[in-house]
Motif scaffolding. Structure first.
Motif: not given
Lengths: 379, 379
Positions: A133-136, A157, A159, A187-188
């Motif tokens: 995932n990329d997490i904000i 961000t 990763i 993911s945010d």
DNA sequence: GCGGAACATGAATCCGCTG
DNA sequence: CCAGCGGATTCATGTTCCG
């Protein structure tokens, strides 16, 4: 090779979940360069790595606030790199050691901003990591853009990646869902920046570290991707947020930090952090507030057309909607709230309930459209 | 080289703002490979590029295969490496052409997900682009993660960049602030995904394109970073969302799309899109475009008399107006800005809002007098 | 002690034209 | 290219201070 300098902090009781190597310098800060320190750790010995490397911000001169104050920027030597190429070399060096010491089913988190995160992301893919995932991290209270030159830089961000596509990594789905009112964790993540009492100060009362991360961020990271007793490595330890949260959540930890002053602050901090009671480990529910909806969304999403005429409930005033979400009436213009206040000669006005739109012969407050938007987007 | 196939759609009335090249295939879809089509456009001719490149890295599409692919079977790691390399080559190829056709003060937007955005971001930095913001499109209603194996992938990332650090790019700060209830627009945008009536369907009722972007997203992008009449290029046109919104907002557009079926869908869609009325297009004027008023004018026109005493809002400092439009206080003298800065010991000062004059028992900022002058002269 | 105003501050690639 | 200078520009929190 010499002996590593170790700062021992109080040992915490281990909750057994996975077999551990007794050789590791657990619950310890290694005061050293991160690549050199990792090189002394055995292969495949770490369950999770959380890395907050320098961002290579490339800032210019001083920046002043509108009221005259000077922004206290990150101007430390450790954030300076001559070229992107030099930054990439540094990144690949620590990523390779990180990959070696990570267990095959372990995962790696890296946090960064647009200055560095794209380079880090490409490098870790090149090194064979598999992005999960990329997490904000959406900052609830970021610093504004004082000069009005860009969008407010309001997020960072992260990763999250495993060593390979086939790895059987840890993801505590239920715990995350529980943290999020029984909805899947997205993911945010909306979390405040680290300030107030949590922000560590040095003897002069200045912030001890320019980029201390909030514990809430690490809390969610560790709860999501480790089990109690797992070994967490942070190669850019700073003030030791990772170690403090690991200890609180009954994970084991290893920190690497070059600067003696940060090592001192971190070890004191962690020593005064207590592990949670076993009973409290189930997780803490978080409150969730209703999302704010800006008037402009209604135009962007087509619920309201530019050119539409709005009136108040008694049709005393009318105004036209413009493409940028402002209203105009009799030469005056502004947001729905500001124009409503101006026309009524009042100090303030709730534009959502003041302004109405005619639909099917009836006057509807525009708040109805907002509710419709919220309903349509399921929030 | 042959003649480009062009699909002409209805010409829209141009709102003049910047000089245009008559050679460009405006308001047209070029049915061709994006690099080949861009190669035929002149240097420095485009104001804005919006790119939504493909990112099916692991699907091994022909697009990314290196010339003369391997004969021997390769293991997964090698194959992945080849794929990343090939994707990077493809990315650099279109980025170079994009950079060439972009005006020196133009900007580029790219949208992607964690599969490709880190590679694209690193590549565009390597090509010399200067990142202005990374923007998070937070999907209000994303597809859930059905297996519960990761966080719900609930956002996409856009990178906004200029050709160089020094470029004077367009950013309509006021318009963005207007769209967001008079607060600075942040780097995270919460917008619904494209669905319902906006989602284009083919003859079978299936979605016409797998990754159609919502018009709301392009609306904000174009409103933020272009002026009416500007030329917008989309090298991966798909169903033409960029063209439809450009037409609606009275921007000129050029689309490039290889697939005939998408070209057909897009051209029909844009033909049925109508430009907004001029009146709705007039948004909040950007302050920097307002005519400059020198302080001296207020004295020359009699709005302020020489000898008048000005103070700051809290009456901590006072100064006297002199006939030449300078102020004097305690031996110090200078322009309204310079003296304000000197007295406060600040790096700079906006004299218009700092200095006040007493009229009818109330302290008015001298900016009020400037507004009065502007109104009287009809500007 | 309490309420409100005033002040402080956060990973920031933060002005633009003229001479 | 650089210096000079006019003048535009901030949101959410937490802490301190004053009445």
């Amino acid at each position: 090779m010499g002996i590593l300098k170790r700062i021992d902090t109080k040992q915490q009781p281990a909750t057994k979940a996975r077999p551990k190597l007794s050789l590791l310098p657990l619950d310890t800060i290694l005061m050293d360069d991160c690549v050199a320190a990792m090189a002394k750790l055995p292969d495949r010995s770490i369950d999770l790595i959380f890395a907050d490397p320098p961002y290579n911000l490339q800032l210019g001169g001083d920046l002043f606030r509108p009221e005259g104050g000077r922004v206290d920027a990150v101007d430390d030597d450790w954030d300076k790199f001559d070229t992107f190429e030099a930054y990439d070399r540094f990144t690949r060096a620590w990523l390779r050691e990180a990959r070696r010491v990570l267990k095959d089913d372990g995962t790696l988190w890296v946090i960064g901003s647009y200055h560095n995160i794209f380079r880090v992301g490409a490098a870790l893919q090149d090194e064979g990591f598999w992005i999960l995932n990329d997490i904000i991290w959406r900052k609830a209270n970021p610093m504004p853009n004082f000069k009005g030159t860009r969008f407010t830089n309001a997020h960072e961000t992260m990763i999250w990646c495993s060593k390979s596509e086939k790895a059987r990594y840890t993801f505590n789905y239920r715990a995350m869902k529980g943290l999020n009112d029984d909805l899947q964790m997205r993911s945010d993540w909306s979390l405040p920046i680290c300030s107030g009492g949590e922000r560590l100060k040095d003897d002069d009362g200045h912030k001890a570290h320019p980029t201390q991360k909030p514990e809430a961020l690490l809390y969610r990271v560790l709860l999501a991707s480790t089990e109690p007793g797992d070994i967490v490595l942070d190669p850019f330890f700073g003030t030791g947020t990772t170690g403090a949260v690991a200890r609180r959540l009954r994970r084991r930890w290893i920190g690497i930090e070059r600067e003696p002053k940060y090592v001192k602050v971190a070890s004191e901090r962690i020593a005064s952090t207590l592990p949670l009671d076993e009973s409290a480990m189930a997780g803490v529910p978080e409150k969730k507030s209703a999302p704010r909806v800006a008037f402009g969304i209604l135009i962007e999403t087509g619920l309201l057309q530019p050119g539409t005429i709005l009136t108040d409930a008694k049709r005393r005033w009318k105004a036209e909607v413009r493409a940028d979400g402002t209203l105009v009436a009799d030469g005056a213009a502004g947001s729905i709230h500001k124009l409503g206040a101006t026309l009524q000669n009042a100090p303030s006005c709730n534009g959502w309930t003041f302004w109405h739109v005619e639909q099917a012969g009836k006057l509807l407050p525009i708040d109805t459209l907002r509710q419709r938007h919220l309903a349509a987007t399921g929030e």
